[in-house]
Design a protein around this motif. Sequence first.
Motif, mmCIF file in Angstrom:
data_model
loop_
_atom_site.group_PDB
_atom_site.id
_atom_site.type_symbol
_atom_site.label_atom_id
_atom_site.label_comp_id
_atom_site.label_asym_id
_atom_site.label_seq_id
_atom_site.Cartn_x
_atom_site.Cartn_y
_atom_site.Cartn_z
ATOM 1 N N ILE A 148 0.844 -1.200 0.000
ATOM 2 C CA ILE A 148 0.000 0.000 0.000
ATOM 3 C C ILE A 148 0.877 1.246 0.000
ATOM 4 O O ILE A 148 0.618 2.217 -0.719
ATOM 5 N N ASP A 152 1.153 4.031 -2.904
ATOM 6 C CA ASP A 152 0.958 5.447 -2.593
ATOM 7 C C ASP A 152 2.111 6.289 -3.120
ATOM 8 O O ASP A 152 1.910 7.399 -3.627
ATOM 9 N N GLU A 155 1.727 6.617 -6.884
ATOM 10 C CA GLU A 155 0.654 7.567 -7.198
ATOM 11 C C GLU A 155 1.064 8.988 -6.836
ATOM 12 O O GLU A 155 0.750 9.931 -7.579
ATOM 13 N N ARG A 180 0.049 -5.374 -7.185
ATOM 14 C CA ARG A 180 -0.798 -5.268 -8.387
ATOM 15 C C ARG A 180 -2.212 -4.833 -8.012
ATOM 16 O O ARG A 180 -2.795 -3.957 -8.652
ATOM 17 N N ASP A 181 -2.772 -5.447 -6.965
ATOM 18 C CA ASP A 181 -4.130 -5.096 -6.555
ATOM 19 C C ASP A 181 -4.212 -3.643 -6.110
ATOM 20 O O ASP A 181 -5.173 -2.932 -6.449
ATOM 21 N N GLU A 182 -3.216 -3.178 -5.361
ATOM 22 C CA GLU A 182 -3.236 -1.797 -4.892
ATOM 23 C C GLU A 182 -3.077 -0.811 -6.044
ATOM 24 O O GLU A 182 -3.717 0.244 -6.064
ATOM 25 N N GLU A 184 -4.014 -1.321 -9.185
ATOM 26 C CA GLU A 184 -5.252 -1.342 -9.956
ATOM 27 C C GLU A 184 -6.324 -0.502 -9.292
ATOM 28 O O GLU A 184 -7.153 0.110 -9.983
ATOM 29 N N ASN A 185 -6.334 -0.463 -7.971
ATOM 30 C CA ASN A 185 -7.293 0.382 -7.272
ATOM 31 C C ASN A 185 -7.072 1.851 -7.570
ATOM 32 O O ASN A 185 -7.992 2.667 -7.439
ATOM 33 N N ARG A 186 -5.853 2.192 -7.983
ATOM 34 C CA ARG A 186 -5.518 3.581 -8.306
ATOM 35 C C ARG A 186 -5.430 3.807 -9.813
ATOM 36 O O ARG A 186 -4.924 4.829 -10.250
ATOM 37 N N ARG A 187 -5.886 2.844 -10.592
ATOM 38 C CA ARG A 187 -5.850 2.890 -12.058
ATOM 39 C C ARG A 187 -4.405 2.976 -12.565
ATOM 40 O O ARG A 187 -4.102 3.631 -13.553
ATOM 41 N N LYS A 189 -0.663 0.366 -13.000
ATOM 42 C CA LYS A 189 -0.456 -1.050 -13.307
ATOM 43 C C LYS A 189 1.022 -1.415 -13.308
ATOM 44 O O LYS A 189 1.908 -0.565 -13.448
ATOM 45 N N ASN A 414 -0.611 4.020 7.296
ATOM 46 C CA ASN A 414 -1.851 3.707 6.585
ATOM 47 C C ASN A 414 -2.968 4.662 6.962
ATOM 48 O O ASN A 414 -3.987 4.737 6.290
#
Length: 910
Positions: A148, A152, A155, A180-182, A184-187, A189, A414
């Motif tokens: 995470i 961050d 991003e 990868r999942d985190e 994708e949550n932020r668009r 990759k 977090n």
Amino acid sequence: MKSFVVSHLVIWTIFCGGIFCSRPASVNIGAVFTFDSVIGRAAKVAMKMAVDDVNADPRVLNGTHLNLIMKDAACSVFLGAIGAFQALEEGIVAMVGPQSSSIAHMVSQIADALHVPLVSYGATDPTLSSLQFPYFFRTIQSDLEQMIAVADLIEFNEWKEVIAVYLDDDYGRNGMSALRDELENRRLKIAHKLPLSIQFDPNEITTLLNQSKLFGPRVYVVHINLDPKLRFFNIANKLKMMTKDYVWLVTDWLFATLDSFSTVNQTSLSVLQGVVGFRQHIPDSRKKRGFVSKWRNAHKGMPNGSLNAYGYYAYDTIWAVARSIDRFIRLHNNITFVVNHENKPSHTQGNDLQLDKLKILASGSDLGSILLQSNFTGVSGRVQFNANRNIISGGYDVININQSAMTTVGYWSNCSGFSVIPAENLKTKKCKRLTQDHKLGNITWPGGGTERPRGWVIADNGRPLRIGVPRRASFVEFVTVKDHQILGYCIDVFNKTLEFIPYDVPYRFIPVGNGKSNPSYDELVKNVADSVYDAVVGDIAIVTNRTQYVDFSQPYATTGLVIVAPVDNARSNAWVFLQPFTADMWCATAASFVMIGVVIWILEHRVNDDFRGPPKRQLVTAFMFSLSTLFKTNQERTISSLSKMVMIVWLFLLMVITASYTASLTSILTVEQLSSPITGIDSLIASNWPIGYQVGSFAYSYLTDSLYISKSRLVQLGSPEEYAKALKKGPSNGGVAAIIDELPYVELFLSKETGFGIIGQPFTKSSWGFAFQKESPLALDMSTAILKLAESGELQKIHDKWLCKMGCSEKTTSNSKPDQLHLISFWGLYLSCGVVTLASLLVFLLRAIRQYARFKRREKDIAVASSSEPSKTSSHCSQVLLNFFNFIDEKEEAIKKMFTQCDNPEPQVR
């Protein structure tokens, strides 16, 4: 006798109960880890220190001696499993470790089978927290928290794609899965993955890094095991990948490695210049400082004994287990094991492990529950578990390596995100993860620069960008193919924009279309999404349905759909000067002039010679004075204060009326009027007239899908000549009533044709931009370059070059009927002027009546004094009014003189 037996029974019961309830003399816990490793060396010493401190503290275990049984896993899942079995044979109630996630998966299943809690200070694989391992606890932060933080950071720096470098084992794969999942949550990759074998072969690393040079992304996330020799970054440095075009983000493995270095070894940090990563955050405290002091005393003269984060967590892990065992013993009075006959092996002869001796910890689930309730402050900070049996995150330090030194540039939690202040020192305790509130200190990137790298370059794979370009058949000023060259306004904008991008972009234009009719722009954009083209350059409108499958650059031209129809010139009307005002407005204005003339004459007649004389002259003077105020050329001056007050208000009203009239008349004389009854898009939709549109434009889909206009009414037109011809014919002769097209095309059409105009304003808002594949970093760089192009003025120069060859005139827009000025818009001004005028007139009349009454009273007193008999005066109302008007018709000076004579009468001569 009876009392003797009873007393002996009581003594025997107390004796047996004391034996049964006595605490065990010792209790065993196991530890499985790799002794000769960066983590193992620190953990081994830390755990021994913790056991000594526990046994020396009478408040913990209350005299029960804690024994630590250590087994070497030697970085092997097989040996780790054997070590776990060997420790379990000795009757351990809890197991500490292992440090490896792969070994932890195996040992967790063994521990679960025997109901023995497994508490790890080094296994960070997020999947270990699943329901599959109910006895697994973790005193170090899970990689889920760390990923995470990494997401961050990516991003925060506005990077869109990264390359993941990881070990191809449970630790590496599952960590990258969480990242990868985190992302994708932020668009965002992971664009490419570089898995490494656990053997860490230099040739393999060299091959993978060389392959990655062919990719576009330059942001690397490195998630590997601790690497004391820094083999990975030494290879990257030799491949010249530690330069300004690269970004290296690392997880906590690197700084755990560096913390274990001696001061001499840290001189090799120069190879890590610009690397940014995370280190487990351990808040400063008195306990931490005391532990560090004891550690240094225990390692005097010992090499490779530097403390890292895993040492802190290993120390606190022993304390968490000891505290839980103490509570467990107080709850159950003893520790017991039972044999599980169902899982007992049938053949154990010759088996050194003697699996038949493995026993299940009775009430092991209770010990797990007690461990889950741990809540104390250790050397690493607060030791408290969440529902997933992970320690509650304390966050991470953000470290930047610059000039062979590790610099803390911020902190991450977090709850609060990035901050330059540790989370425990923040004033607010509320969770606030707003991106705009994130802050970090200055970071030095690879190459020594402080400006944030783009994190992306054109892929070095020998293939230039394939850019589709529409081959237009009409309005070729925007884009066209001529003599095998791509020319036009849009092409010049694109080429000029590339000059503002600080790197080379190899590309080649691919014309699309036959040149006889305009291609479908929707199909052209879809080809970008289907990877037929890397981008499309041209007059591409940015509309909602297209943004779903491509990314657009910053708009370089503003547009929108407008209506074009035939127009006539309103200047041919001889009485056009009457149109600005409505009839009631003209009447009110004329009445105002008359009223002002009369009032000013009344107020000035007694004091101003300019307003006296024969009646004809006075009438002309009053009305000429009122009219001349319109031109500010009054020959007569005003003397009365009341007149001046009225004139101030009147002139203000006149100024507003004159300015409004002038503006309205100017608009009427310069705006062309429609020769068709179309007043706007609503009237056009309500009619049944045919409507023209340009071939290939999105106007067709908008008219049919959004405005629900019948397709049978839409007429396809391919060139400006067809526009003019269809409009001149009109709907009754096979033409169209109006054309709907984008504003730039219409402006170019109107610059060459007369007799046509735009009705109203654009009824949609859109723009033109360049289309790129989804999440293409080039779209962002092009957007920044277009903004710079606009700020420099070059964008306007390109516009004038292509679209103003015949002179850029103002937009030809019109309304169906010019707006007239109504009385309701000015009633406030008229009311104010009327109130002031009537008030002034009232004051004048009251003053005149007062003077007249005074005059009559003096006249009566004089008559009484000169005769013994009172004079008879007419009391008829008409006579009184006549006398009053005769009185006020006199000049003010004459009246004052009469009052003076009455106050000072001359003596009579006899």
